[in-house]
Design a protein around this motif. Structure first.
Motif: not given
Ligand code: ADP
Length: 393
Positions: A42-45, A77-79, A101-107
Protein backbone atom coordinates in the motif's frame (compact mmCIF):
# COMPACT_ATOMS: atom_id res chain seq x y z
CA UNK A 1 -33.35 -5.50 -4.31
CA UNK A 2 -33.59 -6.31 -0.60
CA UNK A 3 -30.07 -7.70 -0.83
CA UNK A 4 -28.76 -4.46 -2.26
CA UNK A 5 -30.49 -2.22 0.31
CA UNK A 6 -29.40 -4.58 3.13
CA UNK A 7 -25.82 -4.36 1.69
CA UNK A 8 -25.67 -0.55 1.70
CA UNK A 9 -27.46 -0.02 5.03
CA UNK A 10 -24.93 -2.35 6.77
CA UNK A 11 -21.89 -1.08 4.88
CA UNK A 12 -19.67 -0.67 7.97
CA UNK A 13 -21.31 -3.45 10.03
CA UNK A 14 -18.68 -6.18 10.80
CA UNK A 15 -21.12 -8.45 12.75
CA UNK A 16 -21.65 -11.13 10.11
CA UNK A 17 -17.94 -12.13 10.03
CA UNK A 18 -15.23 -12.80 12.61
CA UNK A 19 -12.10 -10.62 12.39
CA UNK A 20 -9.58 -12.31 10.17
CA UNK A 21 -7.34 -13.21 13.14
CA UNK A 22 -10.18 -15.51 14.32
CA UNK A 23 -10.96 -16.95 10.91
CA UNK A 24 -8.88 -20.06 10.33
CA UNK A 25 -5.65 -20.85 12.14
CA UNK A 26 -3.32 -17.88 11.79
CA UNK A 27 -0.03 -18.00 13.60
CA UNK A 28 1.34 -14.56 14.63
CA UNK A 29 4.15 -14.97 12.11
CA UNK A 30 1.79 -15.87 9.26
CA UNK A 31 -0.69 -13.05 10.12
CA UNK A 32 1.92 -10.32 10.49
CA UNK A 33 3.75 -11.45 7.35
CA UNK A 34 0.46 -11.00 5.52
CA UNK A 35 -0.37 -7.65 7.21
CA UNK A 36 3.12 -6.07 6.83
CA UNK A 37 3.35 -7.16 3.18
CA UNK A 38 -0.05 -5.58 2.50
CA UNK A 39 1.01 -2.33 4.25
CA UNK A 40 4.32 -2.19 2.34
CA UNK A 41 2.50 -2.74 -0.96
CA UNK A 42 0.00 0.00 0.00
CA UNK A 43 2.83 2.43 0.90
CA UNK A 44 4.49 1.75 -2.46
CA UNK A 45 1.12 2.15 -4.24
CA UNK A 46 0.47 5.48 -2.50
CA UNK A 47 3.97 6.75 -3.35
CA UNK A 48 3.64 6.08 -7.07
CA UNK A 49 0.68 8.55 -7.56
CA UNK A 50 2.63 11.18 -5.62
CA UNK A 51 5.56 10.76 -8.03
CA UNK A 52 3.18 10.84 -11.02
CA UNK A 53 1.58 14.06 -9.72
CA UNK A 54 5.03 15.60 -9.22
CA UNK A 55 6.00 14.66 -12.80
CA UNK A 56 2.82 16.15 -14.28
CA UNK A 57 3.23 19.42 -12.39
CA UNK A 58 7.01 19.69 -12.99
CA UNK A 59 6.55 19.31 -16.73
CA UNK A 60 3.89 22.06 -16.61
CA UNK A 61 1.21 19.79 -18.07
CA UNK A 62 3.33 19.10 -21.15
CA UNK A 63 3.80 15.38 -20.56
CA UNK A 64 2.68 13.29 -23.55
CA UNK A 65 -0.48 11.22 -22.91
CA UNK A 66 -1.27 13.13 -19.73
CA UNK A 67 -4.83 11.75 -19.46
CA UNK A 68 -3.43 8.20 -19.24
CA UNK A 69 -1.08 9.39 -16.51
CA UNK A 70 -4.10 10.57 -14.51
CA UNK A 71 -5.89 7.23 -15.06
CA UNK A 72 -2.80 5.41 -13.74
CA UNK A 73 -2.72 7.81 -10.83
CA UNK A 74 -6.26 6.72 -9.84
CA UNK A 75 -5.67 3.06 -10.65
CA UNK A 76 -2.58 2.72 -8.45
CA UNK A 77 -4.17 4.77 -5.68
CA UNK A 78 -7.25 2.52 -5.58
CA UNK A 79 -5.00 -0.61 -5.65
CA UNK A 80 -3.27 0.81 -2.57
CA UNK A 81 -6.62 1.08 -0.78
CA UNK A 82 -7.51 -2.56 -1.55
CA UNK A 83 -4.32 -3.64 0.28
CA UNK A 84 -5.05 -1.36 3.24
CA UNK A 85 -8.49 -2.93 3.61
CA UNK A 86 -7.04 -6.41 3.23
CA UNK A 87 -4.80 -5.70 6.26
CA UNK A 88 -7.56 -3.94 8.24
CA UNK A 89 -9.71 -7.04 7.92
CA UNK A 90 -7.59 -8.75 10.64
CA UNK A 91 -9.28 -6.46 13.18
CA UNK A 92 -12.31 -4.91 11.37
CA UNK A 93 -14.10 -7.42 9.11
CA UNK A 94 -15.90 -4.74 7.00
CA UNK A 95 -16.19 -7.00 3.97
CA UNK A 96 -18.93 -4.88 2.36
CA UNK A 97 -16.73 -1.73 2.20
CA UNK A 98 -13.88 -3.92 0.97
CA UNK A 99 -16.14 -5.13 -1.89
CA UNK A 100 -16.96 -1.51 -2.83
CA UNK A 101 -13.24 -0.58 -2.83
CA UNK A 102 -12.52 -3.60 -5.03
CA UNK A 103 -15.35 -2.61 -7.38
CA UNK A 104 -14.05 0.95 -7.75
CA UNK A 105 -10.54 -0.43 -8.37
CA UNK A 106 -12.00 -2.73 -11.03
CA UNK A 107 -13.69 0.19 -12.83
CA UNK A 108 -10.56 2.36 -12.73
CA UNK A 109 -8.40 -0.57 -13.91
CA UNK A 110 -10.67 -1.11 -16.93
CA UNK A 111 -10.58 2.61 -17.73
CA UNK A 112 -6.75 2.57 -17.48
CA UNK A 113 -6.59 -0.42 -19.85
CA UNK A 114 -8.91 1.32 -22.34
CA UNK A 115 -6.85 4.55 -22.11
CA UNK A 116 -3.63 2.63 -22.60
CA UNK A 117 -5.05 0.77 -25.58
CA UNK A 118 -6.12 4.03 -27.20
CA UNK A 119 -2.67 5.58 -27.10
CA UNK A 120 -0.82 2.57 -28.51
CA UNK A 121 -0.53 3.99 -32.11
CA UNK A 122 0.63 7.43 -30.93
CA UNK A 123 3.02 5.90 -28.39
CA UNK A 124 4.55 3.71 -31.12
CA UNK A 125 4.97 6.79 -33.31
CA UNK A 126 7.03 8.55 -30.64
CA UNK A 127 10.69 8.82 -31.45
CA UNK A 128 13.15 7.14 -29.13
CA UNK A 129 15.97 9.29 -27.68
CA UNK A 130 18.44 7.60 -30.09
CA UNK A 131 16.20 8.40 -33.06
CA UNK A 132 15.76 11.96 -31.84
CA UNK A 133 19.51 12.39 -31.51
CA UNK A 134 19.91 11.13 -35.07
CA UNK A 135 17.36 13.66 -36.35
CA UNK A 136 19.05 16.47 -34.41
CA UNK A 137 22.43 15.47 -35.85
CA UNK A 138 20.98 15.53 -39.37
CA UNK A 139 19.35 18.93 -38.85
CA UNK A 140 22.55 20.35 -37.35
CA UNK A 141 24.42 19.15 -40.43
CA UNK A 142 21.84 20.81 -42.71
CA UNK A 143 22.10 24.06 -40.73
CA UNK A 144 25.90 23.94 -41.00
CA UNK A 145 25.65 23.47 -44.77
CA UNK A 146 23.20 26.41 -45.12
CA UNK A 147 25.41 28.46 -42.84
CA UNK A 148 28.41 27.82 -45.05
CA UNK A 149 26.31 28.67 -48.09
CA UNK A 150 25.20 31.93 -46.46
CA UNK A 151 28.77 32.79 -45.51
CA UNK A 152 29.86 32.23 -49.09
CA UNK A 153 26.93 34.30 -50.43
CA UNK A 154 27.79 37.03 -47.93
CA UNK A 155 31.42 37.13 -49.06
CA UNK A 156 30.30 37.34 -52.67
CA UNK A 157 27.82 40.08 -51.80
CA UNK A 158 30.50 42.05 -49.99
CA UNK A 159 32.79 41.69 -52.99
CA UNK A 160 30.10 42.90 -55.41
CA UNK A 161 29.23 45.74 -53.03
CA UNK A 162 32.87 46.82 -53.01
CA UNK A 163 32.97 46.59 -56.78
CA UNK A 164 29.77 48.61 -57.15
CA UNK A 165 31.11 51.23 -54.70
CA UNK A 166 34.32 51.40 -56.74
CA UNK A 167 32.34 51.77 -59.98
CA UNK A 168 30.11 54.45 -58.40
CA UNK A 169 33.21 56.32 -57.30
CA UNK A 170 34.70 56.04 -60.76
CA UNK A 171 31.40 57.27 -62.25
CA UNK A 172 31.34 60.25 -59.86
CA UNK A 173 34.94 61.06 -60.67
CA UNK A 174 34.16 60.80 -64.37
CA UNK A 175 31.15 63.10 -64.01
CA UNK A 176 33.27 65.55 -62.02
CA UNK A 177 36.02 65.62 -64.65
CA UNK A 178 33.61 65.82 -67.60
CA UNK A 179 31.53 68.61 -66.12
CA UNK A 180 34.64 70.50 -65.11
CA UNK A 181 36.10 70.17 -68.61
CA UNK A 182 32.77 71.21 -70.17
CA UNK A 183 32.43 74.28 -68.02
CA UNK A 184 35.39 76.22 -69.50
CA UNK A 185 34.34 76.03 -73.19
CA UNK A 186 30.71 76.71 -72.31
CA UNK A 187 31.71 79.81 -70.31
CA UNK A 188 33.73 81.01 -73.32
CA UNK A 189 30.79 80.29 -75.62
CA UNK A 190 28.53 82.38 -73.41
CA UNK A 191 31.04 85.23 -73.39
CA UNK A 192 31.35 85.18 -77.21
CA UNK A 193 27.57 85.07 -77.61
CA UNK A 194 27.17 88.10 -75.39
CA UNK A 195 29.91 90.00 -77.29
CA UNK A 196 28.27 89.07 -80.59
CA UNK A 197 24.89 90.25 -79.27
CA UNK A 198 26.44 93.58 -78.34
CA UNK A 199 28.16 93.93 -81.70
CA UNK A 200 25.19 92.94 -83.85
CA UNK A 201 23.35 95.82 -85.42
CA UNK A 202 20.03 96.88 -83.96
CA UNK A 203 18.31 96.36 -87.34
CA UNK A 204 19.33 92.73 -87.72
CA UNK A 205 16.53 91.38 -85.53
CA UNK A 206 16.92 87.83 -86.92
CA UNK A 207 20.50 87.67 -85.79
CA UNK A 208 19.60 89.22 -82.43
CA UNK A 209 16.85 86.61 -81.91
CA UNK A 210 19.17 83.78 -82.79
CA UNK A 211 21.81 85.06 -80.39
CA UNK A 212 19.16 85.37 -77.68
CA UNK A 213 18.09 81.76 -78.26
CA UNK A 214 21.73 80.67 -78.21
CA UNK A 215 22.17 82.45 -74.90
CA UNK A 216 19.09 80.68 -73.46
CA UNK A 217 20.39 77.29 -74.60
CA UNK A 218 23.84 78.04 -73.18
CA UNK A 219 22.19 78.95 -69.87
CA UNK A 220 20.41 75.59 -69.82
CA UNK A 221 23.66 73.82 -70.60
CA UNK A 222 25.40 75.78 -67.85
CA UNK A 223 22.69 74.71 -65.37
CA UNK A 224 23.13 71.04 -66.30
CA UNK A 225 26.92 71.30 -65.95
CA UNK A 226 26.56 73.08 -62.62
CA UNK A 227 24.19 70.38 -61.36
CA UNK A 228 26.71 67.71 -62.35
CA UNK A 229 29.50 69.60 -60.63
CA UNK A 230 27.36 70.05 -57.51
CA UNK A 231 26.35 66.42 -57.36
CA UNK A 232 29.95 65.23 -57.11
CA UNK A 233 30.51 67.79 -54.36
CA UNK A 234 27.35 66.67 -52.50
CA UNK A 235 28.52 63.04 -52.71
CA UNK A 236 31.97 63.89 -51.33
CA UNK A 237 30.50 66.28 -48.73
CA UNK A 238 32.52 69.03 -50.40
CA UNK A 239 29.65 71.43 -51.13
CA UNK A 240 31.01 74.39 -49.19
CA UNK A 241 28.78 77.08 -47.68
CA UNK A 242 29.62 80.71 -47.35
CA UNK A 243 27.36 81.64 -44.43
CA UNK A 244 26.28 85.26 -44.09
CA UNK A 245 23.28 87.19 -42.83
CA UNK A 246 20.96 88.50 -45.55
CA UNK A 247 17.33 89.42 -46.22
CA UNK A 248 15.56 86.40 -47.66
CA UNK A 249 12.56 88.50 -48.81
CA UNK A 250 14.89 90.66 -50.93
CA UNK A 251 16.63 87.62 -52.43
CA UNK A 252 13.19 86.20 -53.32
CA UNK A 253 12.21 89.46 -55.03
CA UNK A 254 15.46 89.65 -57.02
CA UNK A 255 15.25 86.01 -58.09
CA UNK A 256 11.64 86.42 -59.23
CA UNK A 257 12.48 89.62 -61.14
CA UNK A 258 15.31 87.81 -62.88
CA UNK A 259 13.39 84.68 -63.77
CA UNK A 260 10.22 86.56 -64.80
CA UNK A 261 12.04 87.63 -68.02
CA UNK A 262 12.36 84.02 -69.10
CA UNK A 263 8.66 83.11 -68.95
CA UNK A 264 5.29 84.31 -70.09
CA UNK A 265 3.68 82.89 -66.93
CA UNK A 266 2.98 85.47 -64.25
CA UNK A 267 4.86 84.89 -61.02
CA UNK A 268 2.63 86.39 -58.32
CA UNK A 269 4.02 87.12 -54.87
CA UNK A 270 1.16 86.64 -52.41
CA UNK A 271 3.11 87.46 -49.25
CA UNK A 272 6.71 88.43 -48.69
CA UNK A 273 7.42 89.18 -45.04
CA UNK A 274 10.73 90.90 -44.31
CA UNK A 275 13.04 88.36 -42.70
CA UNK A 276 16.77 87.75 -42.29
CA UNK A 277 18.48 84.38 -42.38
CA UNK A 278 21.99 83.12 -41.74
CA UNK A 279 22.76 81.11 -44.84
CA UNK A 280 24.70 80.82 -48.07
CA UNK A 281 23.15 83.53 -50.26
CA UNK A 282 24.04 81.92 -53.59
CA UNK A 283 22.96 78.43 -52.56
CA UNK A 284 19.57 79.67 -51.28
CA UNK A 285 19.21 81.62 -54.52
CA UNK A 286 19.93 78.32 -56.32
CA UNK A 287 17.13 76.66 -54.28
CA UNK A 288 14.56 79.34 -55.17
CA UNK A 289 15.66 79.35 -58.81
CA UNK A 290 15.34 75.59 -58.99
CA UNK A 291 11.85 75.48 -57.50
CA UNK A 292 10.68 78.32 -59.73
CA UNK A 293 12.31 76.78 -62.83
CA UNK A 294 10.56 73.45 -62.10
CA UNK A 295 7.23 75.23 -61.52
CA UNK A 296 7.59 76.99 -64.90
CA UNK A 297 8.84 73.86 -66.66
CA UNK A 298 6.10 71.52 -65.43
CA UNK A 299 3.13 73.89 -65.83
CA UNK A 300 3.76 75.25 -69.32
CA UNK A 301 0.04 75.55 -70.08
CA UNK A 302 -0.86 77.36 -66.85
CA UNK A 303 -1.04 81.15 -66.55
CA UNK A 304 0.46 81.83 -63.16
CA UNK A 305 2.71 80.70 -60.35
CA UNK A 306 2.12 81.74 -56.73
CA UNK A 307 4.95 82.47 -54.33
CA UNK A 308 4.77 83.23 -50.66
CA UNK A 309 7.22 83.85 -47.82
CA UNK A 310 5.82 83.75 -44.29
CA UNK A 311 7.30 83.56 -40.83
CA UNK A 312 6.12 81.55 -37.88
CA UNK A 313 7.89 81.45 -34.50
CA UNK A 314 11.56 81.02 -35.41
CA UNK A 315 11.04 79.64 -38.87
CA UNK A 316 10.52 81.13 -42.29
CA UNK A 317 8.56 79.13 -44.86
CA UNK A 318 8.76 79.77 -48.59
CA UNK A 319 6.28 78.14 -50.96
CA UNK A 320 6.15 77.91 -54.75
CA UNK A 321 2.84 76.81 -56.17
CA UNK A 322 2.13 75.88 -59.78
CA UNK A 323 -0.99 74.68 -61.58
CA UNK A 324 0.70 72.16 -63.84
CA UNK A 325 0.84 68.38 -64.17
CA UNK A 326 1.24 67.70 -60.50
CA UNK A 327 3.07 64.72 -59.04
CA UNK A 328 1.38 61.37 -58.24
CA UNK A 329 1.64 60.54 -54.53
CA UNK A 330 3.78 57.44 -55.02
CA UNK A 331 6.57 59.66 -56.43
CA UNK A 332 6.52 62.23 -53.60
CA UNK A 333 9.54 60.78 -51.79
CA UNK A 334 11.39 59.49 -54.83
CA UNK A 335 11.64 62.82 -56.67
CA UNK A 336 14.22 63.93 -54.09
CA UNK A 337 16.46 61.03 -55.07
CA UNK A 338 19.45 61.34 -57.36
CA UNK A 339 18.71 61.16 -61.13
CA UNK A 340 15.00 60.56 -60.45
CA UNK A 341 12.57 61.77 -63.08
CA UNK A 342 8.93 60.81 -63.31
CA UNK A 343 8.50 58.53 -66.26
CA UNK A 344 5.57 60.15 -68.00
CA UNK A 345 4.90 60.77 -71.62
CA UNK A 346 5.88 64.42 -71.63
CA UNK A 347 8.78 63.99 -69.23
CA UNK A 348 11.45 63.73 -71.84
CA UNK A 349 10.36 66.82 -73.70
CA UNK A 350 11.68 68.75 -70.68
CA UNK A 351 15.40 69.11 -70.16
CA UNK A 352 16.81 67.94 -66.86
CA UNK A 353 18.85 65.21 -65.23
CA UNK A 354 16.75 64.65 -62.15
CA UNK A 355 19.42 66.24 -59.97
CA UNK A 356 17.89 69.62 -59.06
CA UNK A 357 15.69 68.52 -56.12
CA UNK A 358 18.38 66.18 -54.78
CA UNK A 359 20.82 69.11 -54.57
CA UNK A 360 18.10 71.48 -53.25
CA UNK A 361 17.27 69.02 -50.48
CA UNK A 362 20.91 68.67 -49.48
CA UNK A 363 21.33 72.46 -49.35
CA UNK A 364 18.20 72.97 -47.22
CA UNK A 365 19.02 70.12 -44.83
CA UNK A 366 22.59 71.43 -44.39
CA UNK A 367 21.05 74.77 -43.38
CA UNK A 368 18.94 73.07 -40.70
CA UNK A 369 15.74 73.49 -42.70
CA UNK A 370 13.12 71.24 -44.26
CA UNK A 371 11.86 70.62 -47.80
CA UNK A 372 8.49 69.10 -48.63
CA UNK A 373 5.67 69.18 -51.14
CA UNK A 374 1.93 68.91 -51.59
CA UNK A 375 0.76 67.72 -54.94
CA UNK A 376 -1.93 65.81 -56.76
CA UNK A 377 -1.69 64.58 -60.30
CA UNK A 378 -3.42 67.01 -62.66
CA UNK A 379 -3.86 69.70 -60.00
CA UNK A 380 -0.38 71.21 -59.74
CA UNK A 381 2.21 71.16 -56.99
CA UNK A 382 3.35 73.27 -54.08
CA UNK A 383 6.95 72.96 -52.92
CA UNK A 384 7.88 74.33 -49.51
CA UNK A 385 11.16 74.94 -47.81
CA UNK A 386 11.77 76.26 -44.34
CA UNK A 387 14.84 77.84 -42.71
CA UNK A 388 15.59 78.92 -39.18
CA UNK A 389 15.22 82.70 -38.74
CA UNK A 390 18.14 84.85 -37.68
CA UNK A 391 16.70 86.93 -34.83
CA UNK A 392 17.01 90.74 -34.85
CA UNK A 393 15.96 91.47 -38.45
P1 ADP B 1 14.89 67.85 -63.25
O1 ADP B 1 16.18 68.51 -63.55
O2 ADP B 1 14.63 66.63 -64.04
O3 ADP B 1 13.74 68.80 -63.20
P2 ADP B 1 14.46 67.71 -60.41
O4 ADP B 1 15.25 66.96 -59.39
O5 ADP B 1 14.37 69.17 -60.26
O6 ADP B 1 15.10 67.29 -61.79
O7 ADP B 1 13.02 67.10 -60.46
C1 ADP B 1 12.87 65.68 -60.47
C2 ADP B 1 11.56 65.32 -61.13
O8 ADP B 1 10.49 65.72 -60.30
C3 ADP B 1 11.29 66.05 -62.44
O9 ADP B 1 11.89 65.36 -63.53
C4 ADP B 1 9.79 66.05 -62.52
O10 ADP B 1 9.35 64.80 -63.05
C5 ADP B 1 9.36 66.14 -61.06
N1 ADP B 1 9.02 67.53 -60.67
C6 ADP B 1 9.79 68.42 -60.04
N2 ADP B 1 9.14 69.58 -59.82
C7 ADP B 1 7.91 69.42 -60.35
C8 ADP B 1 6.74 70.27 -60.48
N3 ADP B 1 6.71 71.50 -60.00
N4 ADP B 1 5.66 69.74 -61.09
C9 ADP B 1 5.66 68.46 -61.56
N5 ADP B 1 6.72 67.65 -61.51
C10 ADP B 1 7.84 68.10 -60.91
Amino acid sequence: MTEVSEFFSNLFNPDSWPARWHCGRWTAFHGWLYIISNILIAVAYFSIPIILYYLIKKTKNKLPFQKVFWLFFLFILSCGFTHVFDALMFWFPIYRVSAIVLFITALVSCAAVAGLYKIIPSALALKSPVELEKIIAERTKQIEISNQFLLKANTELEASQKLSEKLMKQKDEFLGIVSHELKTPVTSLKGYTQVMALKSSEEDTDQKNMLLKMDTQINKLTKLINDLLDITKVEDGKLLYNIEKFRLDKLLEETIDHIQYTTTQKIIVQRNEPVSVLADHDRISQVINNLLANAIKFSSEAMEILVSLTTENNTVVCSVRDFGYGIPEDHHDAIFEKFYRINREKSYTYPGLGLGLYIVKDIILKHGGKLWLESKEGEGSTFYFSLPIQSGN
